[in-house]
Structure formats: structure tokens, C-alpha cells
Design an enzyme around this catalytic site. Structure first.
Site, PDB file in Angstrom:
ATOM      1  N   GLY A  47       0.809  -1.370  -0.041  1.00 31.63           N
ATOM      2  CA  GLY A  47      -0.179   0.380  -0.174  1.00 31.63           C
ATOM      3  C   GLY A  47       0.682   1.234   0.014  1.00 31.63           C
ATOM      4  N   GLU A  48       0.370   2.213   0.540  1.00 29.80           N
ATOM      5  CA  GLU A  48       1.641   3.485   1.020  1.00 29.80           C
ATOM      6  C   GLU A  48       1.789   3.174   2.047  1.00 29.80           C
ATOM      7  OE1 GLU A  48       2.001   5.107  -2.110  1.00 29.80           O
ATOM      8  OE2 GLU A  48       3.581   5.598  -0.634  1.00 29.80           O
ATOM      9  N   SER A  49       2.783   3.046   3.017  1.00 26.65           N
ATOM     10  CA  SER A  49       3.876   3.381   3.824  1.00 26.65           C
ATOM     11  C   SER A  49       3.635   3.770   4.765  1.00 26.65           C
ATOM     12  CB  SER A  49       5.272   2.717   3.880  1.00 26.65           C
ATOM     13  OG  SER A  49       5.782   3.936   3.035  1.00 26.65           O
ATOM     14  N   CYS A  79       6.135  -5.422   0.546  1.00 26.90           N
ATOM     15  CA  CYS A  79       6.235  -3.890  -0.165  1.00 26.90           C
ATOM     16  C   CYS A  79       5.970  -2.376   0.699  1.00 26.90           C
ATOM     17  CB  CYS A  79       5.429  -3.821  -1.121  1.00 26.90           C
ATOM     18  SG  CYS A  79       5.966  -3.105  -2.882  1.00 26.90           S
ATOM     19  N   ARG A 106      12.990   3.669  -0.958  1.00 29.37           N
ATOM     20  CA  ARG A 106      11.609   3.585  -1.359  1.00 29.37           C
ATOM     21  C   ARG A 106      11.081   3.834  -2.571  1.00 29.37           C
ATOM     22  NH1 ARG A 106       7.566   7.717   1.074  1.00 29.37           N
ATOM     23  NH2 ARG A 106       6.216   6.884  -0.165  1.00 29.37           N
ATOM     24  N   ILE A 133       5.706  -3.301  -7.742  1.00 29.78           N
ATOM     25  CA  ILE A 133       4.793  -1.989  -7.897  1.00 29.78           C
ATOM     26  C   ILE A 133       5.527  -0.438  -7.244  1.00 29.78           C
ATOM     27  CG2 ILE A 133       2.647  -0.721  -7.798  1.00 29.78           C
ATOM     28  CD1 ILE A 133       0.784  -4.365  -7.947  1.00 29.78           C
ATOM     29  N   ARG A 134       5.768  -0.199  -8.097  1.00 28.12           N
ATOM     30  CA  ARG A 134       6.162   0.963  -6.881  1.00 28.12           C
ATOM     31  C   ARG A 134       6.649   0.464  -6.153  1.00 28.12           C
ATOM     32  NH1 ARG A 134       5.988   6.396  -7.644  1.00 28.12           N
ATOM     33  NH2 ARG A 134       4.846   6.195  -5.235  1.00 28.12           N
ATOM     34  N   HIS A 169       4.902  -8.419  -4.350  1.00 26.56           N
ATOM     35  CA  HIS A 169       3.020  -8.326  -3.813  1.00 26.56           C
ATOM     36  C   HIS A 169       2.976 -10.067  -4.017  1.00 26.56           C
ATOM     37  CE1 HIS A 169       2.005  -4.335  -3.245  1.00 26.56           C
ATOM     38  NE2 HIS A 169       2.785  -4.048  -3.577  1.00 26.56           N
ATOM     39  N   GLU A 171       1.125 -12.143  -3.271  1.00 32.03           N
ATOM     40  CA  GLU A 171      -0.273 -11.958  -2.823  1.00 32.03           C
ATOM     41  C   GLU A 171      -1.231 -11.871  -3.872  1.00 32.03           C
ATOM     42  OE1 GLU A 171       1.211  -9.560  -2.082  1.00 32.03           O
ATOM     43  OE2 GLU A 171       0.347  -7.477  -1.954  1.00 32.03           O
TER      44      GLU A 171
HETATM   45  N1  GLN Z   1       6.142   2.726  -2.768  1.00 33.66           N
HETATM   46  C1  GLN Z   1       5.192   2.471  -1.930  1.00 33.66           C
HETATM   47  C2  GLN Z   1       5.809   2.908   0.201  1.00 33.66           C
HETATM   48  O1  GLN Z   1       6.744   3.426  -0.280  1.00 33.66           O
HETATM   49  C3  GLN Z   1       5.431   0.903  -1.578  1.00 33.66           C
HETATM   50  C4  GLN Z   1       4.243   0.655  -2.721  1.00 33.66           C
HETATM   51  C5  GLN Z   1       4.200  -1.105  -2.447  1.00 33.66           C
HETATM   52  O2  GLN Z   1       3.037  -1.337  -1.385  1.00 33.66           O
HETATM   53  N2  GLN Z   1       3.532  -1.638  -3.273  1.00 33.66           N
HETATM   54  O3  GLN Z   1       5.123   2.675   0.666  1.00 33.66           O
END
Ligand code: GLN
Length: 188
Positions: A47-49, A79, A106, A133-134, A169, A171
Site C-alpha cells: 500500500g502506501e507506507s 512492499c 522507497r 509495484i512502485r 507482492h 498475494e
Molecule cells: N511505494 C509505496 C511506499 O513507498 C510502496 C508500494 C507498494 O506497497 N506497492 O510505501
């Protein structure tokens, strides 16, 4: 086996589906009271840390989770979850649980390579699908950290004691071997 999946933001449902397929029971941790129930292990999803870290503090869940991880509860972090565990984030001032002695970067693959898929070797597991993913990667590890996978010269999976952390990921793919490995960590 009861696994608690941190469910304040991000891709948590996908983890639950795989763990349930493997016979584990899942509960979601959305608020402080959810931490009072009994469970055996934790999942920190992607997700987004920064958002997850902020929410865990605002919802007053952070301290208890930090304590559970420090006490040795098995944790699977993917991630953003890996960023939450890292002792240091090389390109960001924020750090969170600091329980995993690694330096992560990151959004390490930049814009062009925001998302990609490879199939690559994971120590003891053979070739597994890896969806990035990113994603972050690990820039350096301290002694005692077991490097489980590298892609393009960068560390993307590690195990340290009770913590299994991945840049990608598992999952989101149909391969169950990483979740299976996680459930085997409970045996000792
Ligand atoms: N770019 C996200 C972050 O910095 C991590 C991306 C992800 O969990 N798929 O938190």
C-alpha cells in the site's frame, strides 16, 4: 493458526484469500481494540507506507504492534510493509517499527519501472512469480539477515528471525509458496 492482517490501508484482502486457501484463519486489524484478540502471526500488506505508518500511530495501534514484532511474533511484510519494518529508509526521513536491520530505498525503481513482473529464484523455494509495484528494494543488510532473493543485483526478499520481508507482492499471484513458507515459520 490465526493470522492478523493489518487492514488500515492497502492490499490486505488478497493476503487473506491466500492464507485461507492454505487453511489459516484470518482476522483484520482495523482499530486498537482488534489488537486485543489472540492471534499467532501478522501480515503487513502493501500500500502506501507513509499513510499506513501515520494511520497506525493515529489509531494508537503502533506501540502494541511494535511490541508484538519485537517479542518474536512471525510477520510477513510485503512492499510498504517492508518499509514499515526497516530500521532505516535511505531516501526518506521517516522510519517506523525499525525491527528489521536493513536499509531500504522507497520507490526504488523510479517512474519508468514503476511496475514490473519477473519470475526469479527464491532461496529454498525455486522460481516464484514476483510482481513489483512502485516497490522498494533493500540497499544493505546487517549481519544475521538472510537474503532470500535478488533481482537485477538488488535484494528483494529477506528473512530475519521472525520477520519475512519482500519488495514484491506474492498475494497478487497464484503461487502459494511464499505464504506456505510463512506458515511454516510458526513451527520454529
Ligand atoms: N511505494 C509505496 C511506499 O513507498 C510502496 C508500494 C507498494 O506497497 N506497492 O510505501
Amino acid at each position: 493458526m490465526k493470522i492478523a492482517v493489518v487492514a488500515v490501508q492497502g492490499a490486505f484482502i488478497e493476503h487473506e484469500k491466500i492464507l485461507e486457501k492454505l487453511g489459516a484463519e484470518c482476522v483484520e486489524l482495523r482499530k486498537k481494540e482488534d489488537l486485543e484478540q489472540e492471534y499467532d502471526g501478522l501480515v503487513l500488506p502493501g500500500g502506501e507506507s507513509t499513510v499506513q505508518g501515520k494511520l497506525l500511530k493515529e489509531l494508537d495501534m503502533y506501540d502494541k504492534l511494535k511490541e508484538q514484532i519485537a517479542q518474536g511474533m512471525p510477520v510477513l511484510a510485503t512492499c510498504a510493509g517492508m518499509i514499515l519494518l526497516a530500521e532505516k529508509v535511505g531516501n526518506d526521513e521517516r522510519s517506523y517499527f525499525k525491527s528489521l536491520p536493513v536499509v531500504v530505498k522507497r520507490n526504488a525503481y523510479g517512474r519508468q519501472l514503476g511496475s514490473f513482473y519477473v519470475e526469479s529464484e527464491m532461496k529454498g523455494m525455486g522460481i516464484v512469480p514476483m510482481t513489483f509495484i512502485r516497490a522498494p528494494y533493500i540497499e544493505s543488510v546487517s549481519e544475521g539477515v538472510d537474503v532470500l532473493a535478488q533481482v537485477g543485483g538488488h535484494i528483494v526478499a529477506v528473512r530475519y528471525k521472525n520477520q519475512l520481508a519482500l519488495s514484491f507482492h506474492p498475494e497478487l499471484d497464484q503461487n502459494l509458496s511464499i505464504h506456505q513458507y510463512f506458515l511454516q515459520m510458526f513451527a520454529g
